[in-house]
Scaffold this motif. Structure first.
Motif, PDB file in Angstrom:
ATOM      1  N   PHE A   1     -36.714  25.419   8.341  1.00  0.00           N
ATOM      2  CA  PHE A   1     -36.526  25.371   6.897  1.00  0.00           C
ATOM      3  C   PHE A   1     -35.059  25.139   6.603  1.00  0.00           C
ATOM      4  CE2 PHE A   1     -36.325  27.543   2.695  1.00  0.00           C
ATOM      5  CZ  PHE A   1     -37.264  26.764   2.059  1.00  0.00           C
ATOM      6  N   GLY A   2     -34.739  24.055   5.884  1.00  0.00           N
ATOM      7  CA  GLY A   2     -33.371  23.784   5.480  1.00  0.00           C
ATOM      8  C   GLY A   2     -32.634  22.874   6.438  1.00  0.00           C
ATOM      9  N   PHE A   3     -31.503  22.357   5.968  1.00  0.00           N
ATOM     10  CA  PHE A   3     -30.730  21.392   6.736  1.00  0.00           C
ATOM     11  C   PHE A   3     -29.236  21.646   6.552  1.00  0.00           C
ATOM     12  CE2 PHE A   3     -34.737  19.374   5.791  1.00  0.00           C
ATOM     13  CZ  PHE A   3     -35.107  18.881   7.026  1.00  0.00           C
ATOM     14  N   ILE A   4     -28.483  21.381   7.618  1.00  0.00           N
ATOM     15  CA  ILE A   4     -27.026  21.383   7.568  1.00  0.00           C
ATOM     16  C   ILE A   4     -26.589  19.932   7.602  1.00  0.00           C
ATOM     17  CG2 ILE A   4     -24.922  22.045   8.789  1.00  0.00           C
ATOM     18  CD1 ILE A   4     -26.451  24.413   9.920  1.00  0.00           C
ATOM     19  N   VAL A   5     -25.669  19.549   6.726  1.00  0.00           N
ATOM     20  CA  VAL A   5     -25.196  18.167   6.658  1.00  0.00           C
ATOM     21  C   VAL A   5     -23.857  18.076   7.372  1.00  0.00           C
ATOM     22  CG1 VAL A   5     -24.589  16.260   5.146  1.00  0.00           C
ATOM     23  CG2 VAL A   5     -26.400  17.818   4.488  1.00  0.00           C
ATOM     24  N   LEU A   6     -23.776  17.136   8.316  1.00  0.00           N
ATOM     25  CA  LEU A   6     -22.574  16.928   9.115  1.00  0.00           C
ATOM     26  C   LEU A   6     -22.027  15.535   8.864  1.00  0.00           C
ATOM     27  CD1 LEU A   6     -24.070  18.102  12.500  1.00  0.00           C
ATOM     28  CD2 LEU A   6     -22.539  19.436  11.110  1.00  0.00           C
ATOM     29  N   THR A   7     -20.720  15.388   8.996  1.00  0.00           N
ATOM     30  CA  THR A   7     -20.134  14.062   9.032  1.00  0.00           C
ATOM     31  C   THR A   7     -19.740  13.775  10.478  1.00  0.00           C
ATOM     32  OG1 THR A   7     -18.329  12.665   8.262  1.00  0.00           O
ATOM     33  CG2 THR A   7     -17.919  15.015   8.239  1.00  0.00           C
ATOM     34  N   THR A   8     -20.344  12.771  11.052  1.00  0.00           N
ATOM     35  CA  THR A   8     -20.130  12.429  12.454  1.00  0.00           C
ATOM     36  C   THR A   8     -19.540  11.028  12.543  1.00  0.00           C
ATOM     37  OG1 THR A   8     -22.297  11.426  12.735  1.00  0.00           O
ATOM     38  CG2 THR A   8     -22.169  13.793  13.059  1.00  0.00           C
ATOM     39  N   SER A   9     -19.273  10.610  13.769  1.00  0.00           N
ATOM     40  CA  SER A   9     -18.780   9.248  13.966  1.00  0.00           C
ATOM     41  C   SER A   9     -19.870   8.229  13.671  1.00  0.00           C
ATOM     42  CB  SER A   9     -18.281   9.079  15.396  1.00  0.00           C
ATOM     43  OG  SER A   9     -19.304   9.411  16.303  1.00  0.00           O
ATOM     44  N   ALA A  10     -21.141   8.669  13.668  1.00  0.00           N
ATOM     45  CA  ALA A  10     -22.271   7.789  13.358  1.00  0.00           C
ATOM     46  C   ALA A  10     -22.655   7.851  11.889  1.00  0.00           C
ATOM     47  CB  ALA A  10     -23.463   8.152  14.228  1.00  0.00           C
ATOM     48  N   GLY A  11     -21.859   8.522  11.049  1.00  0.00           N
ATOM     49  CA  GLY A  11     -22.148   8.610   9.625  1.00  0.00           C
ATOM     50  C   GLY A  11     -22.505  10.027   9.211  1.00  0.00           C
TER      51      GLY A  11
ATOM     52  N   GLU B   1     -30.904  15.172  13.017  1.00  0.00           N
ATOM     53  CA  GLU B   1     -30.636  13.784  13.394  1.00  0.00           C
ATOM     54  C   GLU B   1     -29.402  13.698  14.288  1.00  0.00           C
ATOM     55  OE1 GLU B   1     -29.771   9.477  11.233  1.00  0.00           O
ATOM     56  OE2 GLU B   1     -30.287  11.221  10.018  1.00  0.00           O
ATOM     57  N   ALA B   2     -28.376  14.520  14.000  1.00  0.00           N
ATOM     58  CA  ALA B   2     -27.176  14.533  14.835  1.00  0.00           C
ATOM     59  C   ALA B   2     -27.499  15.027  16.237  1.00  0.00           C
ATOM     60  CB  ALA B   2     -26.109  15.421  14.193  1.00  0.00           C
ATOM     61  N   ARG B   3     -28.399  16.001  16.339  1.00  0.00           N
ATOM     62  CA  ARG B   3     -28.787  16.495  17.662  1.00  0.00           C
ATOM     63  C   ARG B   3     -29.554  15.421  18.433  1.00  0.00           C
ATOM     64  NH1 ARG B   3     -31.815  21.276  16.625  1.00  0.00           N
ATOM     65  NH2 ARG B   3     -29.876  22.362  16.293  1.00  0.00           N
ATOM     66  N   ARG B   4     -30.421  14.659  17.720  1.00  0.00           N
ATOM     67  CA  ARG B   4     -31.149  13.568  18.377  1.00  0.00           C
ATOM     68  C   ARG B   4     -30.202  12.482  18.866  1.00  0.00           C
ATOM     69  NH1 ARG B   4     -34.911  14.342  14.228  1.00  0.00           N
ATOM     70  NH2 ARG B   4     -34.035  12.626  13.026  1.00  0.00           N
ATOM     71  N   LYS B   5     -29.180  12.181  18.053  1.00  0.00           N
ATOM     72  CA  LYS B   5     -28.212  11.139  18.430  1.00  0.00           C
ATOM     73  C   LYS B   5     -27.130  11.671  19.357  1.00  0.00           C
ATOM     74  CE  LYS B   5     -28.712   8.124  14.458  1.00  0.00           C
ATOM     75  NZ  LYS B   5     -28.046   7.471  13.326  1.00  0.00           N
ATOM     76  N   HIS B   6     -27.167  12.978  19.635  1.00  0.00           N
ATOM     77  CA  HIS B   6     -26.200  13.661  20.497  1.00  0.00           C
ATOM     78  C   HIS B   6     -24.776  13.430  19.976  1.00  0.00           C
ATOM     79  CE1 HIS B   6     -25.748  16.082  24.061  1.00  0.00           C
ATOM     80  NE2 HIS B   6     -24.642  15.404  24.327  1.00  0.00           N
ATOM     81  N   ALA B   7     -24.583  13.667  18.663  1.00  0.00           N
ATOM     82  CA  ALA B   7     -23.300  13.465  18.020  1.00  0.00           C
ATOM     83  C   ALA B   7     -22.882  14.761  17.323  1.00  0.00           C
ATOM     84  CB  ALA B   7     -23.370  12.331  17.019  1.00  0.00           C
ATOM     85  N   GLY B   8     -21.695  15.246  17.654  1.00  0.00           N
ATOM     86  CA  GLY B   8     -21.121  16.371  16.946  1.00  0.00           C
ATOM     87  C   GLY B   8     -20.223  15.848  15.838  1.00  0.00           C
ATOM     88  N   GLY B   9     -19.697  16.748  15.031  1.00  0.00           N
ATOM     89  CA  GLY B   9     -18.809  16.318  13.960  1.00  0.00           C
ATOM     90  C   GLY B   9     -18.317  17.481  13.142  1.00  0.00           C
ATOM     91  N   LYS B  10     -17.965  17.203  11.915  1.00  0.00           N
ATOM     92  CA  LYS B  10     -17.484  18.260  11.017  1.00  0.00           C
ATOM     93  C   LYS B  10     -18.592  18.616  10.029  1.00  0.00           C
ATOM     94  CE  LYS B  10     -12.590  17.195  11.258  1.00  0.00           C
ATOM     95  NZ  LYS B  10     -12.239  18.374  12.009  1.00  0.00           N
ATOM     96  N   ILE B  11     -18.670  19.889   9.715  1.00  0.00           N
ATOM     97  CA  ILE B  11     -19.747  20.377   8.846  1.00  0.00           C
ATOM     98  C   ILE B  11     -19.333  20.190   7.390  1.00  0.00           C
ATOM     99  CG2 ILE B  11     -18.912  22.758   8.873  1.00  0.00           C
ATOM    100  CD1 ILE B  11     -21.877  23.571   9.099  1.00  0.00           C
ATOM    101  N   LEU B  12     -20.235  19.587   6.586  1.00  0.00           N
ATOM    102  CA  LEU B  12     -19.967  19.360   5.165  1.00  0.00           C
ATOM    103  C   LEU B  12     -20.585  20.455   4.306  1.00  0.00           C
ATOM    104  CD1 LEU B  12     -20.529  15.552   4.559  1.00  0.00           C
ATOM    105  CD2 LEU B  12     -18.398  16.799   4.473  1.00  0.00           C
ATOM    106  N   GLY B  13     -21.883  20.726   4.517  1.00  0.00           N
ATOM    107  CA  GLY B  13     -22.568  21.697   3.681  1.00  0.00           C
ATOM    108  C   GLY B  13     -23.979  21.924   4.168  1.00  0.00           C
ATOM    109  N   PHE B  14     -24.778  22.569   3.331  1.00  0.00           N
ATOM    110  CA  PHE B  14     -26.162  22.899   3.685  1.00  0.00           C
ATOM    111  C   PHE B  14     -27.022  22.855   2.442  1.00  0.00           C
ATOM    112  CE2 PHE B  14     -24.055  26.740   2.432  1.00  0.00           C
ATOM    113  CZ  PHE B  14     -24.998  27.421   1.697  1.00  0.00           C
ATOM    114  N   PHE B  15     -28.327  22.763   2.642  1.00  0.00           N
ATOM    115  CA  PHE B  15     -29.267  22.906   1.539  1.00  0.00           C
ATOM    116  C   PHE B  15     -30.602  23.374   2.098  1.00  0.00           C
ATOM    117  CE2 PHE B  15     -29.457  18.492   2.862  1.00  0.00           C
ATOM    118  CZ  PHE B  15     -30.809  18.233   2.948  1.00  0.00           C
ATOM    119  N   PHE B  16     -31.309  24.174   1.295  1.00  0.00           N
ATOM    120  CA  PHE B  16     -32.665  24.625   1.650  1.00  0.00           C
ATOM    121  C   PHE B  16     -33.408  25.003   0.394  1.00  0.00           C
ATOM    122  CE2 PHE B  16     -29.828  28.237   2.396  1.00  0.00           C
ATOM    123  CZ  PHE B  16     -30.376  29.213   1.598  1.00  0.00           C
TER     124      PHE B  16
END
Length: 130
Positions: free
Chosen positions: A99-109, A115-130
């Protein structure tokens, strides 16, 4: 008063309008980060659609709400999140596992944490929503 974070203001406006059971909300100013964040929210069905209004200044966004959003917010400062640390951040921020999502800014957008875990991309955390 000086506006420190346009994204924080936008998410707070959406959250307050959702609490008051409004059908739509006007967000200003507009930015690319806000548009991408709203796109992620729309992809998961937490808002209906949004329209960008160009008033030859900073721009406005009209967001159609659907009543599914419980809470959304910004994480400031934008902490670095590696792929291995995403589970810990989602445990701290989200109410449950599915339930809910964390939004990240990664090198892939800008994308959600799954989705970041599937693409194996880390990044900076922007926010969350649920």
């Amino acid at each position: 008063m000086v506006r420190m974070s346009a994204l924080a203001d936008a998410l707070k406006n959406i959250c307050n309008a959702e609490k008051r059971n409004k059908r739509q909300v006007l967000i200003r100013p507009c930015s690319k980060v806000i548009v991408k964040f709203l796109t992620v929210m729309m992809k998961h069905g937490y808002i209906n659609e949004f329209e960008i209004v160009d008033d030859h200044r900073a721009g406005k966004i009209v967001v159609q709400l659907n009543g599914r959003l419980n809470k959304c917010g910004v994480i400031s400062p934008r902490f670095d999140v590696g792929v291995k640390e995403m589970e810990r951040w989602s445990n701290n921020l989200l109410p449950s596992r599915q339930f809910g999502f964390i939004v990240l800014t990664t090198s892939a957008g800008i994308m959600d944490h799954e989705e970041a875990r599937r693409k194996h991309a880390g990044g900076k955390i922007l926010g969350f929503f649920f």
